[in-house]
Design a protein around this motif. Sequence first.
Motif, short mmCIF file in Angstrom:
data_model
loop_
_atom_site.label_atom_id
_atom_site.label_comp_id
_atom_site.label_asym_id
_atom_site.label_seq_id
_atom_site.Cartn_x
_atom_site.Cartn_y
_atom_site.Cartn_z
N ILE A 1 0.84 -1.21 0.00
CA ILE A 1 0.00 0.00 0.00
C ILE A 1 0.87 1.25 0.00
O ILE A 1 0.59 2.23 -0.71
N THR B 1 -3.78 -11.28 -2.50
CA THR B 1 -4.82 -10.53 -1.80
C THR B 1 -4.19 -9.64 -0.73
O THR B 1 -3.36 -10.10 0.05
N GLU C 1 -5.34 -5.62 3.84
CA GLU C 1 -6.23 -4.50 4.12
C GLU C 1 -7.61 -4.67 3.50
O GLU C 1 -8.57 -4.05 3.92
N THR C 2 -7.72 -5.48 2.46
CA THR C 2 -9.01 -5.68 1.78
C THR C 2 -9.45 -7.14 1.81
O THR C 2 -10.32 -7.55 1.03
N HIS D 1 -11.26 -8.66 3.76
CA HIS D 1 -12.66 -8.84 4.14
C HIS D 1 -13.62 -8.62 2.98
O HIS D 1 -14.80 -8.99 3.06
N ARG D 2 -13.14 -8.04 1.89
CA ARG D 2 -13.98 -7.76 0.73
C ARG D 2 -13.92 -8.92 -0.27
O ARG D 2 -12.86 -9.46 -0.53
N GLN E 1 -15.05 -8.48 -3.42
CA GLN E 1 -14.92 -7.88 -4.75
C GLN E 1 -13.47 -7.92 -5.24
O GLN E 1 -12.54 -7.68 -4.48
N SER F 1 -11.22 -2.81 -6.04
CA SER F 1 -11.38 -1.84 -4.95
C SER F 1 -10.78 -0.51 -5.41
O SER F 1 -9.70 -0.49 -6.02
N PHE G 1 -9.96 3.54 -3.95
CA PHE G 1 -9.85 4.35 -2.74
C PHE G 1 -9.51 5.80 -3.08
O PHE G 1 -8.69 6.07 -3.96
N GLU H 1 -7.49 -7.43 -7.36
CA GLU H 1 -6.95 -8.61 -6.66
C GLU H 1 -7.44 -9.87 -7.37
O GLU H 1 -8.53 -10.37 -7.12
N LYS I 1 -9.25 -13.21 -6.11
CA LYS I 1 -10.67 -13.17 -5.73
C LYS I 1 -11.60 -13.49 -6.91
O LYS I 1 -12.79 -13.68 -6.71
#
Length: 333
Positions: A107, A143, A146-147, A149-150, A152, A155, A157, A178, A181
Amino acid sequence: KIMKQNLPLNQAILTVEQLDKEYPFVDLLLDAGFKHVFGRQKNKDILIAFLNQIIPDRTIVDLTYNQNEQIPDNIESKASRFDLYCTTDDGSRIIVELQRKEQHDYIHRSLYYSSLPIAEQVRIGNETYMFSHIYIVNILNFTLKETAHREQVLSAFRYKEIEDNTLLTDRITHIFVELPKFKKKLEEIDKENVQDIFYFCLRNLKDLKTIPDSLDTEIAQRIFTASAVAAMTTQEKMYYIDNMNTERDIRNQIQFAADKGREEGLKKGLEEGKKEGREEGLKRGLEEGKKEGLKRGREEERKLMASKLKAMGVPIDTIIESSGLTREEIEKL
């Protein structure tokens, strides 16, 4: 027609003939394959189609490929080389980064990259500090924590107020694709869903032997045509093979260093743990000593692996990605 590389002893050197026979399409997650399809002027319609699927609030009509290296302002700073750097017809800057392996603090890397087009525009005389829209597109073969839990794949931002979600600016957007996913199989792909076609090809194109009859849309056919190994020149094939061999070579070095580091690290850690355990009592010492020893062993393993990779001449960014150590920790080894 043979690319000479330091491959593992059990790995035959790939020839142009073998490439033609075994790989009908390039691997889009390999640097050379990705740039062959998305990074060439003749294929910019493919890149535009992809970006229009993932960039919010904007439709790109045309773009120009820029020099993909940002020169630092001073000698102490390092130059940053992007996979793709483009300017759109409305002046927006787009950086596209392909990341095959998980990297520590990725990130922060995306945030750093977003600062470079700003500095570039201010440096050329924009005294008002106004700059065009900037999009950092990160295509990831892993993955983000930070994401995680998503569900999709995509993402996006932007900078917003913490309590009421007020948008501070829409000038900077960080986009993460990602790919792990995306789990749809070929038979589940809706050929009218362009986004899914791109995701599927990024993940699976290298494994296809023929063009699927179900994907007969114009954009799908463009991707297959641009990715066909048979249409590559001999020079392009040799460059691609060189990239394949280099990737395989680095993986082999990382695996060797990891195995050796794990073996030596665990041995040292267990020995230290057992020694401390005897001082506190045999029963408790063995139990807790092994636990602490394993912990120390893992730390020692990472350092040993990084040290061996450094001695092999593996790039420091690759060592950071593989070991999880920071640049400062690696430089001290």
